[in-house]
Scaffold this active site. Structure first.
Site, PDB file in Angstrom:
ATOM      1  N   HIS A 196     -24.792  42.888  62.955  1.00  0.00           N
ATOM      2  CA  HIS A 196     -24.375  44.015  62.125  1.00  0.00           C
ATOM      3  C   HIS A 196     -25.089  44.065  60.775  1.00  0.00           C
ATOM      4  O   HIS A 196     -24.792  44.943  59.963  1.00  0.00           O
ATOM      5  CB  HIS A 196     -22.864  43.975  61.906  1.00  0.00           C
ATOM      6  CG  HIS A 196     -22.062  44.173  63.153  1.00  0.00           C
ATOM      7  ND1 HIS A 196     -22.205  45.270  63.969  1.00  0.00           N
ATOM      8  CD2 HIS A 196     -21.102  43.407  63.729  1.00  0.00           C
ATOM      9  CE1 HIS A 196     -21.371  45.183  64.989  1.00  0.00           C
ATOM     10  NE2 HIS A 196     -20.694  44.054  64.872  1.00  0.00           N
ATOM     11  N   GLN A 202     -17.982  34.357  70.535  1.00  0.00           N
ATOM     12  CA  GLN A 202     -16.980  35.239  69.936  1.00  0.00           C
ATOM     13  C   GLN A 202     -15.976  35.717  70.978  1.00  0.00           C
ATOM     14  O   GLN A 202     -16.350  36.234  72.038  1.00  0.00           O
ATOM     15  CB  GLN A 202     -17.652  36.433  69.252  1.00  0.00           C
ATOM     16  CG  GLN A 202     -18.270  36.039  67.924  1.00  0.00           C
ATOM     17  CD  GLN A 202     -18.359  37.205  66.959  1.00  0.00           C
ATOM     18  OE1 GLN A 202     -19.441  37.642  66.630  1.00  0.00           O
ATOM     19  NE2 GLN A 202     -17.211  37.680  66.505  1.00  0.00           N
ATOM     20  N   GLU A 256     -13.358  38.457  71.270  1.00  0.00           N
ATOM     21  CA  GLU A 256     -13.019  39.678  70.528  1.00  0.00           C
ATOM     22  C   GLU A 256     -12.624  40.849  71.417  1.00  0.00           C
ATOM     23  O   GLU A 256     -12.675  42.003  70.992  1.00  0.00           O
ATOM     24  CB  GLU A 256     -14.185  40.069  69.611  1.00  0.00           C
ATOM     25  CG  GLU A 256     -15.551  40.017  70.234  1.00  0.00           C
ATOM     26  CD  GLU A 256     -16.680  40.153  69.215  1.00  0.00           C
ATOM     27  OE1 GLU A 256     -16.415  40.609  68.085  1.00  0.00           O
ATOM     28  OE2 GLU A 256     -17.821  39.816  69.567  1.00  0.00           O
ATOM     29  N   ASP A 282     -12.383  43.895  66.271  1.00  0.00           N
ATOM     30  CA  ASP A 282     -12.697  44.352  67.621  1.00  0.00           C
ATOM     31  C   ASP A 282     -11.576  43.981  68.592  1.00  0.00           C
ATOM     32  O   ASP A 282     -11.291  44.734  69.531  1.00  0.00           O
ATOM     33  CB  ASP A 282     -14.018  43.748  68.098  1.00  0.00           C
ATOM     34  CG  ASP A 282     -15.219  44.478  67.519  1.00  0.00           C
ATOM     35  OD1 ASP A 282     -15.125  45.703  67.322  1.00  0.00           O
ATOM     36  OD2 ASP A 282     -16.248  43.831  67.268  1.00  0.00           O
TER      37      ASP A 282
END
Length: 249
Positions: free
Chosen positions: A46, A144, A146, A172
């Site tokens: 990101h 992750q 999420e 998320d």
């Protein structure tokens, strides 16, 4: 040999506090490292980082005697290898939803026989010419968790050999669950991941977002705790200054 101090801290059962770096500035990354945090995550998912700028930032963080972690854009053999070749001592893999996806990440993370990583040390010369002898032991892989699917599969994901821990992505996760962040269902899901970490003996981690949430989840048992991001810190810091000056008029 460059020991991974933040991995050692986590393995000793102590919390490690870190921050995301999204702004493409090796100087800014070095300033974050100089703050006293345990690690800096250069965010290629990101954030603005590309290969060349990220390699410069890794060296800048290294010069501060701090641990450099990279969040790659995707669970991709080439992207993981490129981050490691640049000298990252930890890698965060986004959106890992199954044990099969976790195995692919672990395969890309380490040299044979523990994995299938390709060997080259051109970009990580700052880590010494003995890098290949200690890399497999010192590198840290966080997957992750999420999504709702990832929570359901958390124990199987974390049981994969070569996965050192996780990083829960709470925002998320809330979207995937269809609930508000901080709601009872959301909190229960994060606790479910924590239990999966305890069961498998892996390091529990999450993005906290605030110091209040960081303290709460550390008390709950989370150890790999990323608290904020440089973009938020810049905005919040200037906003506070403007508000303080405005109130004094």
């Amino acid at each position: 040999m460059r020991f991974n101090s933040f991995k050692q801290k986590l393995q000793a059962g102590q919390p490690a506090i870190g921050v995301f770096s999204a702004v493409r500035s090796s100087l800014a990354a070095a300033m974050l490292a100089r703050s006293g945090c345990d690690y800096v995550v250069l965010d290629s998912q990101h954030g603005e980082w590309e290969d060349a700028s990220r390699a410069e930032a890794i060296r800048a963080v290294y010069l501060q005697q701090e641990v450099h972690v990279v969040r790659v854009r995707a669970n991709d053999y080439g992207r993981i290898g490129r981050a490691l070749d640049s000298g990252a001592l930890g890698v965060v893999i986004p959106m890992v939803n199954s044990a099969a996806e976790a195995r692919a990440a672990a395969e890309a993370m380490r040299y044979p026989p523990q994995g299938g990583r390709s060997g080259a040390d051109n970009l990580s010369a700052h880590l010494g010419n003995d890098y290949h002898t200690w890399a497999n032991q010192e590198l840290f892989l966080a997957v992750q968790i999420e999504t709702a699917a990832a929570v359901a599969n958390a124990e199987a994901i974390l049981a994969v050999e070569g996965v050192d821990g996780c990083l829960v992505g709470p925002f998320d996760l809330a979207l995937s669950l269809g609930v508000a962040a901080g709601s009872p269902a959301h909190t229960a899901a994060i606790r479910q991941v924590l239990q999966a970490c305890h069961t498998t003996g892996k390091v529990p981690g999450l993005f906290a977002g605030t110091t209040t949430l960081a303290r709460f989840w550390i008390d709950e048992g989370y150890r790999f705790v990323t608290v904020s991001a440089d973009t938020h810190l810049i905005e919040q810091g200037m906003r506070q200054i403007v508000e303080e000056i405005s109130q004094g008029r």
